[in-house]
Design a protein around this motif. Sequence first.
Motif, short mmCIF file in Angstrom:
data_model
loop_
_atom_site.label_atom_id
_atom_site.label_comp_id
_atom_site.label_asym_id
_atom_site.label_seq_id
_atom_site.Cartn_x
_atom_site.Cartn_y
_atom_site.Cartn_z
N ARG A 25 1.93 0.26 -11.32
CA ARG A 25 1.99 1.72 -11.46
C ARG A 25 2.00 2.40 -10.11
O ARG A 25 2.74 3.36 -9.90
CB ARG A 25 0.78 2.22 -12.26
CG ARG A 25 0.93 2.12 -13.75
CD ARG A 25 -0.13 2.96 -14.45
NE ARG A 25 -0.34 2.53 -15.81
CZ ARG A 25 -1.19 3.11 -16.66
NH1 ARG A 25 -1.91 4.15 -16.24
NH2 ARG A 25 -1.33 2.67 -17.88
N GLU A 26 1.17 1.92 -9.21
CA GLU A 26 1.08 2.55 -7.89
C GLU A 26 2.42 2.48 -7.17
O GLU A 26 2.78 3.36 -6.39
CB GLU A 26 -0.01 1.89 -7.06
CG GLU A 26 -0.29 2.61 -5.76
CD GLU A 26 -1.56 2.13 -5.09
OE1 GLU A 26 -1.46 1.48 -4.04
OE2 GLU A 26 -2.65 2.41 -5.61
N ALA A 27 3.18 1.41 -7.44
CA ALA A 27 4.48 1.24 -6.79
C ALA A 27 5.60 2.00 -7.49
O ALA A 27 6.70 2.13 -6.95
CB ALA A 27 4.84 -0.25 -6.73
N GLY A 28 5.32 2.49 -8.72
CA GLY A 28 6.34 3.25 -9.43
C GLY A 28 6.89 2.58 -10.67
O GLY A 28 7.89 3.01 -11.24
N GLY A 29 6.21 1.50 -11.13
CA GLY A 29 6.65 0.80 -12.35
C GLY A 29 5.52 0.72 -13.35
O GLY A 29 4.81 1.68 -13.59
N GLY A 30 5.35 -0.45 -13.93
CA GLY A 30 4.27 -0.67 -14.88
C GLY A 30 4.71 -0.52 -16.32
O GLY A 30 5.77 0.00 -16.63
N THR A 31 3.82 -0.98 -17.22
CA THR A 31 4.12 -0.93 -18.65
C THR A 31 3.70 0.37 -19.30
O THR A 31 4.18 0.72 -20.38
CB THR A 31 3.39 -2.08 -19.39
OG1 THR A 31 1.97 -1.85 -19.31
CG2 THR A 31 3.72 -3.43 -18.76
N GLY A 32 2.77 1.07 -18.67
CA GLY A 32 2.21 2.27 -19.28
C GLY A 32 1.08 1.98 -20.24
O GLY A 32 0.46 2.90 -20.78
N LYS A 33 0.80 0.70 -20.48
CA LYS A 33 -0.29 0.30 -21.37
C LYS A 33 -1.60 0.20 -20.61
O LYS A 33 -1.63 0.30 -19.38
CB LYS A 33 0.05 -1.04 -22.03
CG LYS A 33 1.32 -1.00 -22.88
CD LYS A 33 1.63 -2.37 -23.45
CE LYS A 33 2.92 -2.35 -24.28
NZ LYS A 33 3.27 -3.70 -24.80
N ASP A 34 -2.69 -0.04 -21.36
CA ASP A 34 -4.00 -0.06 -20.70
C ASP A 34 -4.20 -1.28 -19.81
O ASP A 34 -5.06 -1.28 -18.93
CB ASP A 34 -5.14 0.06 -21.72
CG ASP A 34 -5.19 -1.11 -22.71
OD1 ASP A 34 -4.30 -1.98 -22.66
OD2 ASP A 34 -6.12 -1.13 -23.53
#
Length: 321
Positions: free
Chosen positions: A57-66
């Motif tokens: 997330r910090e890099a600009g991606g991620g799953t958006g899940k917990d």
Amino acid sequence: MENIIERVDRELIMSELTPQRLLRHANKGGNEVYVVDAFNAPATMREIGRLREIAFREAGGGTGKDCDIDEFDTMPTPCRQLIVWDPNDQEIVGGYRFILGEDIKIDHGVPNIATSHMFAFSDKFIKELLPSTLELGRSFVATGYQSTKSNPKAIYVLDNLWDGLGALTVIYPQIKYLFGKVTMYPSYGETCRDLLLGFMHKYFPDPDHLVWPIEELHSNAKSEEVQKVFTGTSFKEDYKILNHAIREHGQNIPPLVNAYMSLSPTMKVFGTAINREFGDVEETGIFFKISEIFEEKKRRHIHSFLENNDSAAFPAGIVAE
């Protein structure tokens, strides 16, 4: 966007990091490398998922899940997790997940691996290469260990991960190839991205069309405008040009990309796909033959494991669990 789970209790994690799951002691930094999975180390898996989601997330991606745990982490023959553990700080500082080619299920001609929703595979790749391949994914360095300015130990993490991968190639001698991907985030900028991809396509092409993106990134990487930047007469000269050009835009070559490019002269780049399930990040497939890794890298990450371990005493839990 869900709130990320709370940090997992350290006592639970340490109870799961047993001697049987210790792969090796890293060459530098006093860290340890373990191999676990979602079934034999559920608490550790949740912490891995938490740290991955924070880093991505910090890099600009991620799953958006917990937390970042998916079906490939929890399927009956799951991807296993190679992690670097800092015993002093009692922290997981980085990791990869991996699966042996011989454990990959083929469903209607499609390998059941995370990259299958982004890349298509030739029959030659599936039948001749994949069974002898170690598929790598979800590489991460914990956010507190990404900068040497904030944490001097950060300099060791990526090297420690390669120590782990080197040990896996010894424990699993049937593995001849490594297949993975590198991720670039929107914050990197199109100009730097195209320069980097243009360089990689020039020096690490896939003339056999073994693997290709399903939804390919449209870029100027192969354009005359980008290719004419590389006026050197060798990889080394053009690498200097690339490095200088990217620095002029206030960026650096991503450490993982740098690591891959310095690993083997015959690495192949499979093009760049857009990952719609991971924040629309751009994923570039890479592949190389273990026997063609530079000798200096073999000495550092593979031979060092052989020198310090009796082959009859390889950690049984790594292979058998």
